[in-house]
Design a protein around this motif. Structure first.
Motif, PDB file in Angstrom:
ATOM      1  N   LEU A   1       0.908   6.062 -12.849  1.00 47.90           N
ATOM      2  CA  LEU A   1       1.135   5.688 -11.454  1.00 47.90           C
ATOM      3  C   LEU A   1       2.283   4.688 -11.328  1.00 47.90           C
ATOM      4  O   LEU A   1       3.009   4.709 -10.329  1.00 47.90           O
ATOM      5  N   GLN A   2       2.470   3.849 -12.328  1.00 51.14           N
ATOM      6  CA  GLN A   2       3.609   2.926 -12.306  1.00 51.14           C
ATOM      7  C   GLN A   2       4.919   3.710 -12.357  1.00 51.14           C
ATOM      8  O   GLN A   2       5.860   3.417 -11.622  1.00 51.14           O
TER       9      GLN A   2
ATOM     10  N   PHE B   1       0.355   8.978  -1.831  1.00 49.99           N
ATOM     11  CA  PHE B   1       0.220   7.756  -1.032  1.00 49.99           C
ATOM     12  C   PHE B   1      -1.103   7.061  -1.336  1.00 49.99           C
ATOM     13  O   PHE B   1      -1.156   5.870  -1.623  1.00 49.99           O
ATOM     14  N   ARG B   2      -2.192   7.830  -1.313  1.00 56.55           N
ATOM     15  CA  ARG B   2      -3.520   7.241  -1.542  1.00 56.55           C
ATOM     16  C   ARG B   2      -3.660   6.688  -2.953  1.00 56.55           C
ATOM     17  O   ARG B   2      -4.136   5.562  -3.152  1.00 56.55           O
ATOM     18  N   LEU B   3      -3.240   7.455  -3.941  1.00 53.75           N
ATOM     19  CA  LEU B   3      -3.381   6.998  -5.327  1.00 53.75           C
ATOM     20  C   LEU B   3      -2.553   5.743  -5.595  1.00 53.75           C
ATOM     21  O   LEU B   3      -3.021   4.808  -6.249  1.00 53.75           O
ATOM     22  N   LEU B   4      -1.325   5.725  -5.081  1.00 52.83           N
ATOM     23  CA  LEU B   4      -0.482   4.546  -5.298  1.00 52.83           C
ATOM     24  C   LEU B   4      -1.022   3.333  -4.556  1.00 52.83           C
ATOM     25  O   LEU B   4      -1.033   2.221  -5.087  1.00 52.83           O
ATOM     26  N   ARG B   5      -1.489   3.532  -3.331  1.00 55.50           N
ATOM     27  CA  ARG B   5      -2.057   2.413  -2.571  1.00 55.50           C
ATOM     28  C   ARG B   5      -3.328   1.889  -3.231  1.00 55.50           C
ATOM     29  O   ARG B   5      -3.553   0.690  -3.291  1.00 55.50           O
ATOM     30  N   GLN B   6      -4.173   2.790  -3.727  1.00 53.94           N
ATOM     31  CA  GLN B   6      -5.399   2.353  -4.399  1.00 53.94           C
ATOM     32  C   GLN B   6      -5.084   1.536  -5.643  1.00 53.94           C
ATOM     33  O   GLN B   6      -5.846   0.650  -6.008  1.00 53.94           O
ATOM     34  N   GLN B   7      -3.974   1.844  -6.274  1.00 55.21           N
ATOM     35  CA  GLN B   7      -3.586   1.127  -7.485  1.00 55.21           C
ATOM     36  C   GLN B   7      -2.920  -0.206  -7.150  1.00 55.21           C
ATOM     37  O   GLN B   7      -2.659  -1.000  -8.026  1.00 55.21           O
ATOM     38  N   GLY B   8      -2.637  -0.440  -5.867  1.00 55.00           N
ATOM     39  CA  GLY B   8      -2.088  -1.721  -5.450  1.00 55.00           C
ATOM     40  C   GLY B   8      -0.589  -1.726  -5.227  1.00 55.00           C
ATOM     41  O   GLY B   8       0.001  -2.778  -5.022  1.00 55.00           O
ATOM     42  N   HIS B   9       0.039  -0.562  -5.252  1.00 57.54           N
ATOM     43  CA  HIS B   9       1.479  -0.484  -5.024  1.00 57.54           C
ATOM     44  C   HIS B   9       1.756  -0.413  -3.529  1.00 57.54           C
ATOM     45  O   HIS B   9       0.998   0.196  -2.775  1.00 57.54           O
TER      46      HIS B   9
END
Length: 132
Positions: free
Chosen positions: A93-94, A118-126
């Protein structure tokens, strides 16, 4: 005001019946019971380890900005086994986030992939912009 009982005059103390419940017929059986199915034999443990390595290999082989990688990460998280692959998911994800920052539209016009990314990156804190 009569303060001998700590209650104002005219207010009566409410008496409650004691809860004299009968003990359960099951006792503590289910609290102390250890199922044989919870014990993993060495063959099953080896199989679990092999499957973990196979999924880890799948995570590392698939290209980071592909739809397959997004869907694989999503499925792993939905299955509830992502804690086994936290480092690999974080690294993937990074790299996706870095690709997103370079080229704002890495998934084109596919709404499903854009929303999933969008969801995966936001959940990871990006930080991912929800607009243009």
């Amino acid at each position: 005001m009569d303060l001998s009982k700590g209650l104002p005059v005219g207010v009566h103390e409410i008496s409650r019946r004691p809860a004299n419940y009968h003990p359960s017929i099951w006792g503590d059986y289910f609290l102390d019971c250890v199922s044989d199915s919870m014990i993993i034999n060495p063959l099953e443990q080896k199989q679990v380890q092999d499957l973990r390595e196979e999924v880890r290999k799948m995570l590392m082989e698939v290209h980071d900005t592909s739809s397959e990688k997004l869907e694989l990460i999503d499925k792993i998280q939905r299955l509830g086994v992502s804690y086994h692959f936290e480092e690999e998911i974080e690294a993937s994800l990074q790299r996706m986030y870095e690709a997103y920052r370079e080229c704002n539209n890495i998934y084109g016009d596919d709404l499903y992939l854009v929303a999933l990314g969008f969801r995966l990156l936001r959940q990871q804190g990006h930080f991912v912009s929800c607009g243009k």
